[in-house]
Design a protein around this motif. Structure first.
Motif, short mmCIF file in Angstrom:
data_model
loop_
_atom_site.label_atom_id
_atom_site.label_comp_id
_atom_site.label_asym_id
_atom_site.label_seq_id
_atom_site.Cartn_x
_atom_site.Cartn_y
_atom_site.Cartn_z
N THR A 31 10.07 3.09 -7.87
CA THR A 31 10.37 4.16 -6.43
C THR A 31 11.76 3.29 -5.56
N ASP A 32 11.81 2.63 -5.49
CA ASP A 32 12.48 1.79 -4.57
C ASP A 32 13.11 0.89 -4.98
N PRO A 33 14.43 0.92 -5.66
CA PRO A 33 15.09 -0.19 -6.54
C PRO A 33 15.61 -1.16 -6.03
N HIS A 34 15.90 -0.86 -4.38
CA HIS A 34 15.96 -2.12 -3.65
C HIS A 34 14.94 -3.08 -3.59
N ARG A 57 6.57 -5.27 -8.64
CA ARG A 57 7.48 -5.18 -9.36
C ARG A 57 7.32 -3.47 -9.99
N ASP A 58 6.39 -2.94 -9.82
CA ASP A 58 6.38 -1.75 -10.46
C ASP A 58 6.98 -0.14 -9.41
N ASP A 93 1.03 -0.99 -0.08
CA ASP A 93 0.07 -0.11 0.17
C ASP A 93 0.94 1.56 0.57
N HIS A 94 2.13 0.97 0.91
CA HIS A 94 2.70 2.39 0.76
C HIS A 94 3.38 2.72 -0.91
#
Length: 304
Positions: free
Chosen positions: A226-229, A221-222, A211-212
């Protein structure tokens, strides 16, 4: 069907969502009777105001092959925990095989920015109570059932394996305290033929984390944009499968006193996450996050 936990009774404290729910369901898949305890019910949500409920967890336990029993319990209220203990004792003849202590609910209260002395003290104390006082009350009240016969297992769910700096002093204090609780009890429980272990997931793809990032599990995976990790994230069932394998292991006492990652359990018991991969978040932390390496330059498959 082989159900090695058919005669086992488990209490999962904090079973509403995340790792608690996943552990409860995986225990059910091996035949256990699982008391799914938490604050959120279909009639009343907790302060987190999320849709997941203990009834939903209990139904998943039963659908998986076990017996799920929802029990509303606010683990900051001693009378609630005492009532939980009494219900478990009444329904099981007074014994408990597995106690999973996964109470948390502190994420919305954490302040990540600025020095600690400029942060809201009452919020910090609330985090401490949610994440550590609850654990102390839970083990103090329920361990007498766990040690009533040989072979009991206590699982404390934490975050991380060692002291560190996450960016929040109070968050680190709570999670380190949970690990110390497990290690301290590891010195006492073996005298009662019981085992104490702390476990930790990696980058958890929980309901709240999805949700975040504004994504669903089937499109997780979308969130990598936002956060590649997040490419190394894991579902809660990854840890759930590991904890369940540990509970079914007749030689589980070898883990006593350890802080164990989801990957270490998966590696030991030859398990995978739901997609068939085996995410190695600890190695990713050492080799990618800690070194500042660009994740886009990494062969992710070698870490899964």
């Amino acid at each position: 069907m082989d159900l090695p936990l058919r005669d086992h009774v488990a209490v999962v404290a904090g079973a509403t969502r995340g790792c608690g729910r996943a552990i409860a369901v995986e225990l059910g898949a091996l035949g256990a009777t699982v008391f799914a305890a938490g604050r959120s019910t279909r009639e009343r949500r907790s302060a987190l105001d999320r849709p997941e409920t203990i009834e939903g967890t209990a139904e998943r336990v039963s659908s998986a092959g076990g017996r799920g029993i929802p029990v509303r319990c606010d683990f900051l209220r001693q009378e609630d925990i005492t009532a939980l203990r009494d219900e478990v004792a009444a329904r099981t003849g007074g014994h408990l095989d597995v106690l999973v202590d996964d109470v948390w609910g502190g994420d919305p209260l954490i302040e990540w920015d600025g020095p600690f002395w400029e942060q809201d003290l009452e919020r910090a104390v609330h985090v401490w109570r949610n994440g550590l006082e609850t654990h102390l009350r839970t083990v103090h009240t329920l361990l007498p059932l766990l040690v009533s016969r040989a072979g009991g297992l206590l699982v404390e769910v934490t975050d991380g394996v060692a002291d560190g700096n996450s960016g929040s002093l109070v968050y680190d204090q709570v999670k380190c305290g949970v690990r110390r609780l497990a290690s301290g009890l590891a010195e006492q429980l073996p005298a009662h033929a019981a085992t104490s272990v702390a476990v930790t997931p990696g980058f958890l793809r929980s309901e709240a984390m999805l949700d975040h990032f504004g994504v669903a599990e089937n499109g997780w995976r979308d969130a990598i944009r936002t956060d590649p990790h997040f490419v190394l994230s894991e579902t809660p069932r990854y840890l759930g499968r590991g904890v369940t394998a540990l509970a079914a292991d007749p030689d589980r006492s070898r883990w006593n006193g350890q802080v164990v990652t989801s990957h270490a359990l998966a590696d030991c018991y030859d398990l995978t996450d739901v997609d068939g991969s085996r995410p190695d978040w600890p190695r990713w932390m050492r080799e990618v996050v800690a070194t500042g390496t660009d994740p886009s330059e990494i062969d992710v498959s070698s870490y899964r």
